[in-house]
Scaffold this active site. Structure first.
Site, PDB file in Angstrom:
ATOM      1  N   LYS A  53     -11.989 -19.284  21.164  1.00 18.96           N
ATOM      2  CA  LYS A  53     -12.165 -20.301  22.217  1.00 18.96           C
ATOM      3  C   LYS A  53     -11.936 -21.707  21.643  1.00 18.96           C
ATOM      4  CE  LYS A  53     -16.419 -19.004  23.181  1.00 18.96           C
ATOM      5  NZ  LYS A  53     -16.590 -17.903  22.220  1.00 18.96           N
ATOM      6  N   ARG A  85     -22.510 -18.969  30.365  1.00 11.52           N
ATOM      7  CA  ARG A  85     -22.764 -17.762  29.570  1.00 11.52           C
ATOM      8  C   ARG A  85     -23.763 -16.838  30.236  1.00 11.52           C
ATOM      9  NH1 ARG A  85     -21.419 -20.146  24.143  1.00 11.52           N
ATOM     10  NH2 ARG A  85     -21.708 -18.426  22.724  1.00 11.52           N
ATOM     11  N   ARG A 121     -25.361 -12.057  18.222  1.00 14.56           N
ATOM     12  CA  ARG A 121     -24.565 -12.848  19.180  1.00 14.56           C
ATOM     13  C   ARG A 121     -23.665 -11.936  20.019  1.00 14.56           C
ATOM     14  NH1 ARG A 121     -21.827 -16.525  14.960  1.00 14.56           N
ATOM     15  NH2 ARG A 121     -20.574 -17.328  16.674  1.00 14.56           N
ATOM     16  N   ARG A 125     -20.584 -21.863   9.119  1.00 13.99           N
ATOM     17  CA  ARG A 125     -21.658 -22.037  10.099  1.00 13.99           C
ATOM     18  C   ARG A 125     -22.828 -21.134   9.752  1.00 13.99           C
ATOM     19  NH1 ARG A 125     -19.247 -22.031  16.182  1.00 13.99           N
ATOM     20  NH2 ARG A 125     -20.964 -20.583  16.536  1.00 13.99           N
ATOM     21  N   ARG A 128     -14.568 -17.545   8.844  1.00 18.30           N
ATOM     22  CA  ARG A 128     -14.367 -18.889   9.411  1.00 18.30           C
ATOM     23  C   ARG A 128     -14.942 -19.979   8.503  1.00 18.30           C
ATOM     24  NH1 ARG A 128     -16.318 -20.096  15.359  1.00 18.30           N
ATOM     25  NH2 ARG A 128     -18.277 -19.257  14.582  1.00 18.30           N
TER      26      ARG A 128
HETATM   27  P1  AP5 Z   1     -12.967 -19.865  16.901  1.00 14.06           P
HETATM   28  O1  AP5 Z   1     -11.873 -20.537  17.632  1.00 14.06           O
HETATM   29  O2  AP5 Z   1     -13.899 -20.714  16.123  1.00 14.06           O
HETATM   30  O3  AP5 Z   1     -13.748 -18.875  17.900  1.00 14.06           O
HETATM   31  P2  AP5 Z   1     -14.811 -19.180  19.050  1.00 14.06           P
HETATM   32  O4  AP5 Z   1     -14.500 -18.255  20.173  1.00 14.06           O
HETATM   33  O5  AP5 Z   1     -14.869 -20.629  19.336  1.00 14.06           O
HETATM   34  O6  AP5 Z   1     -16.124 -18.653  18.334  1.00 14.06           O
HETATM   35  P3  AP5 Z   1     -17.605 -19.275  18.315  1.00 14.06           P
HETATM   36  O7  AP5 Z   1     -18.321 -18.612  17.192  1.00 14.06           O
HETATM   37  O8  AP5 Z   1     -17.561 -20.762  18.330  1.00 14.06           O
HETATM   38  O9  AP5 Z   1     -18.132 -18.735  19.668  1.00 14.06           O
HETATM   39  P4  AP5 Z   1     -19.590 -18.656  20.108  1.00 14.06           P
HETATM   40  O10 AP5 Z   1     -19.426 -18.480  21.567  1.00 14.06           O
HETATM   41  O11 AP5 Z   1     -20.386 -17.613  19.400  1.00 14.06           O
HETATM   42  O12 AP5 Z   1     -20.246 -20.009  19.595  1.00 14.06           O
HETATM   43  P5  AP5 Z   1     -20.642 -21.376  20.297  1.00 14.06           P
HETATM   44  O13 AP5 Z   1     -20.417 -22.449  19.339  1.00 14.06           O
HETATM   45  O14 AP5 Z   1     -20.031 -21.464  21.634  1.00 14.06           O
HETATM   46  O15 AP5 Z   1     -12.296 -18.764  15.934  1.00 14.06           O
HETATM   47  C1  AP5 Z   1     -13.078 -17.982  15.049  1.00 14.06           C
HETATM   48  C2  AP5 Z   1     -12.318 -17.776  13.727  1.00 14.06           C
HETATM   49  O16 AP5 Z   1     -11.153 -16.991  13.968  1.00 14.06           O
HETATM   50  C3  AP5 Z   1     -11.796 -19.079  13.086  1.00 14.06           C
HETATM   51  O17 AP5 Z   1     -11.886 -18.939  11.700  1.00 14.06           O
HETATM   52  C4  AP5 Z   1     -10.335 -19.167  13.529  1.00 14.06           C
HETATM   53  O18 AP5 Z   1      -9.517 -19.851  12.599  1.00 14.06           O
HETATM   54  C5  AP5 Z   1      -9.942 -17.698  13.627  1.00 14.06           C
HETATM   55  N1  AP5 Z   1      -9.000 -17.399  14.708  1.00 14.06           N
HETATM   56  C6  AP5 Z   1      -9.001 -17.920  15.966  1.00 14.06           C
HETATM   57  N2  AP5 Z   1      -8.013 -17.382  16.709  1.00 14.06           N
HETATM   58  C7  AP5 Z   1      -7.382 -16.486  15.900  1.00 14.06           C
HETATM   59  C8  AP5 Z   1      -6.273 -15.600  16.087  1.00 14.06           C
HETATM   60  N3  AP5 Z   1      -5.644 -15.515  17.273  1.00 14.06           N
HETATM   61  N4  AP5 Z   1      -5.897 -14.829  15.044  1.00 14.06           N
HETATM   62  C9  AP5 Z   1      -6.535 -14.911  13.845  1.00 14.06           C
HETATM   63  N5  AP5 Z   1      -7.585 -15.732  13.612  1.00 14.06           N
HETATM   64  C10 AP5 Z   1      -8.000 -16.517  14.623  1.00 14.06           C
HETATM   65  O19 AP5 Z   1     -22.205 -21.160  20.497  1.00 14.06           O
HETATM   66  C11 AP5 Z   1     -23.070 -21.102  19.379  1.00 14.06           C
HETATM   67  C12 AP5 Z   1     -24.506 -20.919  19.856  1.00 14.06           C
HETATM   68  O20 AP5 Z   1     -24.910 -22.026  20.672  1.00 14.06           O
HETATM   69  C13 AP5 Z   1     -24.767 -19.686  20.732  1.00 14.06           C
HETATM   70  O21 AP5 Z   1     -24.982 -18.516  19.964  1.00 14.06           O
HETATM   71  C14 AP5 Z   1     -26.015 -20.126  21.505  1.00 14.06           C
HETATM   72  O22 AP5 Z   1     -27.151 -20.017  20.701  1.00 14.06           O
HETATM   73  C15 AP5 Z   1     -25.738 -21.619  21.744  1.00 14.06           C
HETATM   74  N6  AP5 Z   1     -25.015 -21.830  23.018  1.00 14.06           N
HETATM   75  C16 AP5 Z   1     -23.745 -22.302  23.155  1.00 14.06           C
HETATM   76  N7  AP5 Z   1     -23.388 -22.365  24.453  1.00 14.06           N
HETATM   77  C17 AP5 Z   1     -24.472 -21.912  25.157  1.00 14.06           C
HETATM   78  C18 AP5 Z   1     -24.710 -21.706  26.530  1.00 14.06           C
HETATM   79  N8  AP5 Z   1     -23.764 -21.956  27.460  1.00 14.06           N
HETATM   80  N9  AP5 Z   1     -25.937 -21.234  26.895  1.00 14.06           N
HETATM   81  C19 AP5 Z   1     -26.904 -20.980  25.975  1.00 14.06           C
HETATM   82  N10 AP5 Z   1     -26.726 -21.126  24.655  1.00 14.06           N
HETATM   83  C20 AP5 Z   1     -25.514 -21.584  24.244  1.00 14.06           C
HETATM   84 MG    MG Z   2     -16.365 -22.131  19.226  1.00 16.00          MG
END
Ligand code: AP5
Ligand code: MG
Length: 217
Positions: free
Chosen positions: A13, A88, A171, A160, A127
């Site tokens: 994402k 979410r 997660r 992270r 990552r």
């Molecule tokens: P990356 O692009 O970083 O993936 P991502 O989908 O953004 O993963 P996140 O870990 O950020 O998602 P998340 O939903 O768990 O975390 P968030 O920060 O939203 O890519 C991942 C890796 O793969 C990178 O190394 C990249 O280089 C590589 N990659 C990408 N695309 C690739 C490809 N096509 N091929 C190969 N490699 C690739 O949330 C974190 C926490 O915050 C949650 O757990 C929760 O506690 C809280 N939170 C956030 N939003 C909410 C909400 N709406 N409600 C409640 N709690 C929330």
């Molecule tokens: Mg992200």
């Protein structure tokens, strides 16, 4: 354009959001990034979010909905936005519909990035993120040319805290139980675009653009 990027943890994402906002000229609104910034700055929001994030759980709906509502009311969102990681839960999706109705705008598309669980684990454990500008790298799939420094700003790369195997599994569990059902919610609204996220970064980006009816750059 008003877009949502959905998908499990590690589906890409953030990686795709960075590229999309670059060409669309709209703000990237990542609730995860907002919470991490608040944690770094030790604000009240950060103190509240910290325990949920470090265990891989979700920050309570009322807190999350409140910050997104405020953010979408800011003037840079007038011409569109890209939501990453929100909504979410069913309550968040319903609240978002209400916020958009109040703003008298609608969503153009919900992009759902689908990736197999084995691949997600590899992506998240490998990552690395820049402390300076937040750019996301992967030790194998998308390495920085400068090793442990960022190609863009020379910032230090770090892992992270919620990218440990144990927290990643929590997660993924939370995603399957609370977020995955939203796919159906948006299928009913007929605005969802499914994308095969198992492909390389550029291929995924092309597929998203194709789905949005945009010529590849
Ligand atoms: P990356 O692009 O970083 O993936 P991502 O989908 O953004 O993963 P996140 O870990 O950020 O998602 P998340 O939903 O768990 O975390 P968030 O920060 O939203 O890519 C991942 C890796 O793969 C990178 O190394 C990249 O280089 C590589 N990659 C990408 N695309 C690739 C490809 N096509 N091929 C190969 N490699 C690739 O949330 C974190 C926490 O915050 C949650 O757990 C929760 O506690 C809280 N939170 C956030 N939003 C909410 C909400 N709406 N409600 C409640 N709690 C929330
Ligand atoms: Mg992200």
């Amino acid at each position: 354009m008003r877009l949502i990027l959905m998908g499990p943890p590690g589906s890409g994402k953030g990686t795709q959001a960075e590229r999309l906002v670059g060409i669309l000229g709209i703000p990237h609104i990542s609730t995860g990034d907002m919470f991490r910034k608040a944690i770094d700055e030790e604000t009240e929001l950060g103190l509240e979010a910290k325990e949920y994030i470090s265990s891989g759980g979700l920050v309570p709906d009322e807190v999350t909905i409140g910050i997104v509502k405020d953010r979408l009311g800011e003037s840079d969102c007038n011409n569109g936005f890209l939501l990453d990681g929100f909504p979410r839960t069913a309550a968040q999706a319903e609240a978002l519909d209400g916020i958009l109705e109040d703003l008298r705008v609608g969503l153009d598309a919900v992009i759902n990035i689908q990736v197999s669980e084995g691949e997600l684990l590899k992506r998240l454990t490998g990552r690395r993120i820049c402390r300076g500008c937040g750019t996301s790298y992967h030790m194998v799939y998308n390495p920085s040319k400068q090793g442990d420094r960022c190609d863009k700003c020379q910032g230090e790369l770090f892992q992270r805290k919620d990218d440990t195997e144990e927290t990643i599994l929590s997660r993924l569990d939370v995603y399957n139980q609370q977020t995955k059902p939203l796919i159906q919610y948006y299928e009913k609204q007929e605005i969802i675009q499914h994308v095969d996220g198992n492909q390389g970064i550029e291929e995924v980006f092309s597929e998203i653009n194709w789905g949005l009816g945009r010529d590849q750059q």
